[in-house]
Design an enzyme around this catalytic site. Structure first.
Site, PDB file in Angstrom:
ATOM      1  N   PHE A   9      23.922  39.392  87.168  1.00 56.24           N
ATOM      2  CA  PHE A   9      24.339  40.779  87.489  1.00 56.24           C
ATOM      3  C   PHE A   9      25.420  41.005  88.590  1.00 56.24           C
ATOM      4  O   PHE A   9      25.753  42.058  89.127  1.00 56.24           O
ATOM      5  CB  PHE A   9      23.499  42.063  87.534  1.00 56.24           C
ATOM      6  CG  PHE A   9      22.505  41.946  86.135  1.00 56.24           C
ATOM      7  CD1 PHE A   9      22.941  42.610  85.060  1.00 56.24           C
ATOM      8  CD2 PHE A   9      21.283  41.423  86.396  1.00 56.24           C
ATOM      9  CE1 PHE A   9      22.175  42.398  84.028  1.00 56.24           C
ATOM     10  CE2 PHE A   9      20.440  41.207  85.351  1.00 56.24           C
ATOM     11  CZ  PHE A   9      20.915  42.042  83.921  1.00 56.24           C
ATOM     12  N   GLU A  49      31.628  40.830  92.317  1.00 56.75           N
ATOM     13  CA  GLU A  49      32.548  39.912  92.935  1.00 56.75           C
ATOM     14  C   GLU A  49      32.669  40.805  94.516  1.00 56.75           C
ATOM     15  O   GLU A  49      32.675  42.027  94.513  1.00 56.75           O
ATOM     16  CB  GLU A  49      33.995  39.867  92.537  1.00 56.75           C
ATOM     17  CG  GLU A  49      33.777  38.966  91.284  1.00 56.75           C
ATOM     18  CD  GLU A  49      35.293  38.581  90.446  1.00 56.75           C
ATOM     19  OE1 GLU A  49      36.332  38.698  91.466  1.00 56.75           O
ATOM     20  OE2 GLU A  49      35.248  38.274  89.438  1.00 56.75           O
ATOM     21  N   CYS A  81      35.290  40.762  83.998  1.00 61.64           N
ATOM     22  CA  CYS A  81      34.000  40.866  83.396  1.00 61.64           C
ATOM     23  C   CYS A  81      34.084  42.478  82.413  1.00 61.64           C
ATOM     24  O   CYS A  81      34.208  42.390  81.263  1.00 61.64           O
ATOM     25  CB  CYS A  81      33.003  41.088  84.300  1.00 61.64           C
ATOM     26  SG  CYS A  81      32.636  39.806  85.243  1.00 61.64           S
TER      27      CYS A  81
END
Ligand code: UDX
Length: 449
Positions: free
Chosen positions: A155, A158, A269
């Site tokens: 999870f 960045e 993502c």
């Protein structure tokens, strides 16, 4: 307990995971097929911008806890625990995830297995993939050797990758509950310190673990699009979405996080993951359940066109012959990632419609240039703003939040600013003589004045 393990795939996720597992004291071998990536990592260089990662990487290489190789033979020899961390991008022209890299890792490692092995998948995959990979790994390995595929979704965000890996909110381990499994016991050993520090450990079946990841990202995307939809209503009604978000965020059930309205979500993502989730639900016959994600995606993409329209109005109704300064190209601050970046997308659209667009970003210029070579990239904020008819702040880097409006005023041709992330102090800008426009906020400048 200290263990030996490999991390198969050393991109963003894999490089971070490998370095952090070594930081926890394990003996780690990172494996990748890209020799240039490997030689950088082995030299202690992180091939992307991630605060704090280079230090963790170097420290553990120097301590002898971490090294890298391109050899799957070496990987199979080295450990009985493998983490699978390759990418699952969106397929070209389709919503579904492209699983070729995941499949190829299982093909490569599966046929080299000679002793009992557990492979923990970390990549974000469509539900059902882990079970299929488990079957395939067992087919490839010798019949008398136990091979298990478990799922341990990641999870990390960045920009906070090290912290999120070392101190995650939760650990999720999915196992095949129909077969004998060592994965729970191994995971408890691998993450012993993390668990001891109070991190919840959630054990599920394989499908649930895969769905936890898809649902978490779908929820986050929905939260952002919710507030962006409300921003549209605020604009129409004269409300202020930032004050509104603060007010509803006081309710614990709602919470203030991920309620920042602006030009929407991007990155490697959220956009691809919600699309892959819809595609997979369709394959499973549950497509109706996720049709709302199509709207989440639509609201998000609409933000980009709305900012382009705002900028056009600021330029007097057309872009031809105008100069537009774009501050921010990364999909979010503290990152050099420009994959599906709303900021770069807006800059590109404006340029294609005839404006001269100068872009500045503290970290993402190099990556932006590769993706969109025709934009005019500048090495400083000031250079980018010179002679601008309008300035757009599209990524909320602290350098931009701290901008002094009076200093910038002398550089531009016209004091007009669009705050695409609602990250500036509007009053300060207006007091310094700027026409300020936020998204879904009061203080909407009348560009025609
Ligand atoms: C996301 C998930 O947060 C992470 O758990 C998952 O593992 C991978 O995907 P990431 O892509 O690194 O992480 O970025 P995130 O911080 O979630 O931001 C995603 C996008 O949403 C960015 O473009 C950001 O600018 C945008 N965003 C975020 C908003 O527009 N408003 C918000 O309030 C929050």
């Amino acid at each position: 307990m200290l263990m030996r393990m490999t991390v198969l795939g050393t991109g963003y996720l894999g490089a971070t995971h490998a370095a952090c597992m070594a930081e926890l004291g394990h003996d780690v071998l990172g494996v990748d097929v890209d020799p240039s990536k490997l030689s950088k990592l082995q030299a202690g260089d992180v091939p992307f911008y991630e605060p704090g990662l280079a230090e963790v990487l170097k420290r553990n290489i120097d301590a002898g806890h971490l090294r890298f190789t391109s050899s799957y033979e070496e990987a199979a020899e080295f450990a009985e625990v493998h983490f699978l961390a390759v990418g699952t991008p969106q397929k070209r022209g389709e919503y579904a995830a492209d699983l070729q890299y995941v499949d190829s890792v299982i093909e490569s490692i599966g046929r080299l297995i000679t002793r009992p092995t557990v492979i923990f998948g970390k990549s974000t995959v469509p539900v059902g993939t882990a079970e299929r990979l488990g079957r395939r790994a067992r087919e490839l390995a010798p019949a008398d050797v136990e091979v298990e595929v478990a799922w341990n979704p990641e999870f990390l965000r960045e920009g906070h990758a090290v912290e999120d890996t070392l101190r995650p909110d939760r650990l999720v381990i999915g196992i095949d509950k129909t077969r004998p499994s060592r994965a729970e016991e191994l995971a408890r050993q691998i993450y012993e310190d993390t668990i001891a520090s109070g991190t919840p450990f959630v054990l599920t079946n394989l499908a649930t673990a895969e769905l936890v990841k898809a649902s978490a990202n779908a929820f986050l995307a929905t939260k952002i699009s919710f507030i962006n939809a409300i921003a549209e209503v605020c604009e129409a009604a004269g409300g202020d979405v930032t004050e509104l978000a603060d007010a509803i965020g006081h309710d614990d059930r709602i919470g203030r996080k991920f309620l920042n309205a602006g030009i929407g979500f991007g990155g490697g993502c959220l956009p691809k993951d919600i699309r892959a989730f819809m595609a997979r639900a369709g394959e499973l016959g549950a497509d109706q359940a996720l049709t709302f994600l199509r709207e989440v995606d639509n609201i998000n993409m609409r933000r980009r066109t709305q900012v382009v329209e705002l900028a056009r109005q600021a330029c007097g109704g057309g872009f031809l012959g105008t100069r537009v300064a774009v501050l921010g190209a990364a999909f979010k601050p503290e990152s050099d990632d420009v994959r599906d970046s709303p900021a770069l997308n807006v800059a590109g659209q404006i340029q294609l419609q005839g404006a001269a667009v100068s872009v500045y970003d503290p970290k993402a210029i190099e990556n932006s240039r590769k993706l969109f070579p025709t934009l005019d990239y500048r090495t400083s904020l000031r250079e980018a703003c010179e002679g601008a008819d309008v300035v757009l702040v599209l990524t909320e880097w602290s350098e931009f939040r701290q901008l002094n409006p009076s200093e910038l005023a002398g550089l531009v041709r016209s004091r007009r600013i669009i705050d695409g992330r609602n990250c500036l102090d509007a009053t300060q800008w207006v007091e310094a003589g700027w026409r300020y426009r936020g998204l879904g906020r009061k203080m909407q400048a009348d560009w025609s004045v």
